[in-house]
Design a protein around this motif. Structure first.
Motif, short mmCIF file in Angstrom:
data_model
loop_
_atom_site.label_atom_id
_atom_site.label_comp_id
_atom_site.label_asym_id
_atom_site.label_seq_id
_atom_site.Cartn_x
_atom_site.Cartn_y
_atom_site.Cartn_z
N LEU A 1 0.82 -1.21 0.00
CA LEU A 1 0.00 0.00 0.00
C LEU A 1 0.86 1.26 0.00
O LEU A 1 0.53 2.25 -0.66
CB LEU A 1 -0.92 0.01 1.22
N LEU A 2 1.96 1.23 0.73
CA LEU A 2 2.85 2.39 0.77
C LEU A 2 3.52 2.60 -0.58
O LEU A 2 3.67 3.75 -1.03
CB LEU A 2 3.89 2.20 1.87
N MET A 3 3.93 1.52 -1.23
CA MET A 3 4.48 1.63 -2.58
C MET A 3 3.47 2.24 -3.53
O MET A 3 3.78 3.14 -4.33
CB MET A 3 4.90 0.24 -3.08
N MET A 4 2.23 1.77 -3.44
CA MET A 4 1.17 2.26 -4.32
C MET A 4 0.86 3.72 -4.04
O MET A 4 0.67 4.53 -4.97
CB MET A 4 -0.08 1.40 -4.18
N ALA A 5 0.81 4.09 -2.76
CA ALA A 5 0.49 5.47 -2.39
C ALA A 5 1.54 6.44 -2.94
O ALA A 5 1.21 7.49 -3.50
CB ALA A 5 0.38 5.60 -0.88
N LEU A 6 2.81 6.11 -2.78
CA LEU A 6 3.87 6.97 -3.28
C LEU A 6 3.86 7.03 -4.81
O LEU A 6 4.05 8.10 -5.40
CB LEU A 6 5.22 6.46 -2.79
N ALA B 1 2.46 4.30 -12.78
CA ALA B 1 2.48 3.94 -11.36
C ALA B 1 3.06 2.54 -11.16
O ALA B 1 3.83 2.32 -10.22
CB ALA B 1 1.05 4.01 -10.80
N ILE B 2 2.71 1.61 -12.04
CA ILE B 2 3.23 0.24 -11.91
C ILE B 2 4.73 0.21 -12.11
O ILE B 2 5.46 -0.54 -11.46
CB ILE B 2 2.51 -0.69 -12.91
N ILE B 3 5.24 1.03 -13.03
CA ILE B 3 6.68 1.10 -13.25
C ILE B 3 7.39 1.72 -12.04
O ILE B 3 8.49 1.29 -11.66
CB ILE B 3 6.98 1.90 -14.53
N LEU B 4 6.74 2.70 -11.41
CA LEU B 4 7.37 3.38 -10.27
C LEU B 4 7.39 2.51 -9.02
O LEU B 4 8.30 2.65 -8.20
CB LEU B 4 6.63 4.68 -9.98
N MET B 5 6.42 1.63 -8.86
CA MET B 5 6.32 0.86 -7.62
C MET B 5 7.57 0.02 -7.33
O MET B 5 8.09 0.06 -6.21
CB MET B 5 5.06 -0.01 -7.64
N PRO B 6 8.12 -0.74 -8.29
CA PRO B 6 9.36 -1.48 -7.99
C PRO B 6 10.54 -0.55 -7.72
O PRO B 6 11.48 -0.94 -7.00
CB PRO B 6 9.60 -2.31 -9.25
N LEU B 7 10.51 0.67 -8.27
CA LEU B 7 11.59 1.62 -8.01
C LEU B 7 11.48 2.22 -6.61
O LEU B 7 12.48 2.64 -6.03
CB LEU B 7 11.57 2.73 -9.07
N ILE B 8 10.25 2.29 -6.08
CA ILE B 8 10.04 2.83 -4.74
C ILE B 8 10.36 1.78 -3.68
O ILE B 8 10.76 2.12 -2.55
CB ILE B 8 8.58 3.32 -4.60
N PHE B 9 10.21 0.52 -4.03
CA PHE B 9 10.42 -0.57 -3.07
C PHE B 9 11.75 -0.48 -2.32
O PHE B 9 11.78 -0.63 -1.09
CB PHE B 9 10.29 -1.91 -3.79
N PRO B 10 12.90 -0.21 -2.97
CA PRO B 10 14.16 -0.10 -2.22
C PRO B 10 14.18 1.05 -1.23
O PRO B 10 14.82 0.96 -0.18
CB PRO B 10 15.22 0.10 -3.31
N LEU B 11 13.46 2.14 -1.53
CA LEU B 11 13.47 3.29 -0.63
C LEU B 11 12.81 2.97 0.71
O LEU B 11 13.20 3.50 1.75
CB LEU B 11 12.75 4.47 -1.29
N LEU B 12 11.83 2.09 0.70
CA LEU B 12 11.15 1.72 1.93
C LEU B 12 12.02 0.89 2.85
O LEU B 12 11.68 0.70 4.02
CB LEU B 12 9.86 0.96 1.61
N ALA B 13 13.16 0.39 2.33
CA ALA B 13 14.09 -0.37 3.17
C ALA B 13 14.72 0.50 4.25
O ALA B 13 15.27 -0.03 5.22
CB ALA B 13 15.18 -1.00 2.30
N PHE B 14 14.64 1.82 4.12
CA PHE B 14 15.21 2.72 5.12
C PHE B 14 14.28 2.86 6.34
O PHE B 14 14.71 3.40 7.36
CB PHE B 14 15.47 4.10 4.52
N ILE B 15 13.02 2.42 6.22
CA ILE B 15 12.07 2.63 7.32
C ILE B 15 11.44 1.33 7.79
O ILE B 15 11.50 1.00 8.98
CB ILE B 15 10.97 3.62 6.89
N LEU B 16 10.82 0.58 6.90
CA LEU B 16 9.97 -0.54 7.32
C LEU B 16 10.72 -1.65 8.05
O LEU B 16 10.25 -2.11 9.10
CB LEU B 16 9.22 -1.09 6.11
#
Length: 299
Positions: free
Chosen positions: A115-120, A152-167
């Motif tokens: 959901l966080l990937m999709m929201a961003l 949005a679908i292309i961006l979601m896998p690119l956002i996934f590594p950024l969430l490694a800093f928090i989740l």
């Protein structure tokens, strides 16, 4: 095999199977008839772009969820927790508590990551132009069809590594039973899981309204009605039923659920090697150990 691991592998296999079926119909077979490209910046055609965007890049970043968990827990998540909470916080080690629902915890964390990937991704696409030169350049017939969704679908896998800093840091804090007592506060004093306040802010951003906004965007895409009444305009998908085309397009973002599940499997596999170093670092910071929690006895 643990039930949690079995469920994760089952869901990952289902997601990859659906994605591979879609790629076979849309990237592999059409390549024999007409070359198509998705992203000009990436080498090769659509099949190569799909492998890089959906698998190579995000799966390589799964290891960040393991490497960054302890570091970001100490230097990012817990300091942010102090900023977001009123008063002074003193962290404790709470008594170790069992996790009676490990499968629920796994799915909860994985779906929140999605959901966080999709929201961003949906937020970023609002600021992108409707037609950009690096997107679908070799397929002008599809330039206006689901363009925003595909972005949005292309961006979601690119956002996934950024969430490694928090989740993963929040997972580590929660699983290590690190809690804090806030005082003085504007209300009743609390004993909460460390990092919970940051998660509460993120949950407000990636709430159920993200799914509603996604459905709104899908049904407001220009050309949706025309495409559904004239299947021949699909062009590269003449052998795919129209209902399947729309169904797989709608569920495409949810296929990426396999990414957080893979990260969680890796995290749980090496948790007992990460936790001692994290707890030792907390002790060096002067964290005390809470041996028991008071209980209210009803008379």
């Amino acid at each position: 095999m643990e039930r949690r691991t079995f469920v994760a592998i089952l869901i990952i296999s289902a997601c990859v199977l659906v994605d591979v079926a879609w790629a076979w119909l849309n990237y592999i077979v059409p390549a024999y008839f007409e070359p198509v490209d998705i992203v000009v910046l990436l080498p090769g055609g659509a099949l190569t772009d799909w492998l890089i965007l959906m698998y190579l890049f995000p799966l390589a970043s799964v290891f960040l969820y393991l490497l960054l968990s302890s570091v970001t827990a100490q230097w990012l998540v817990l300091p942010l927790n102090k900023i977001f909470n009123p008063g002074k916080e003193i962290f404790f080690y709470a008594p170790e508590t069992p996790h009676p629902r490990p499968v629920y915890s796994l799915l909860r964390r994985a779906f929140f990551n999605l959901l966080l990937m999709m929201a961003l991704a949906l937020t970023i696409t609002r600021f992108l132009p409707t037609q950009i030169s690096w997107f679908l350049p070799a397929n002008p017939n599809l330039a206006d069809i689901f363009n925003e969704i595909n972005q949005a679908i292309i961006l979601m896998p690119l956002i996934f590594p950024l969430l490694a800093f928090i989740l993963p840091a929040t997972w580590l804090i929660e699983d290590s039973n690190v809690v804090f007592h806030t005082y003085p506060s504007c209300g009743p004093q609390e004993l909460r899981v460390g990092g919970r306040t940051l998660l509460d802010y993120l949950k407000g951003f990636a709430s159920i309204f993200v799914l509603i906004d996604y459905l709104r965007m899908v049904f407001n895409v220009p050309g949706l009605i025309t495409l559904s009444t004239t299947p021949s305009t699909i062009g590269l998908w003449p052998w795919v039923p129209v209902w399947f085309f729309f169904l797989i397009t709608f569920i495409n973002p949810f296929i990426l659920l396999y990414l957080p599940l893979a990260a969680l499997l890796l995290y749980h596999r090496f948790f007992h090697r990460i936790q001692p170093g994290f707890l030792a670092a907390m002790q060096r910071r002067g964290t005390l150990q809470l041996l028991s929690v008071g209980e209210v006895v009803k008379s």
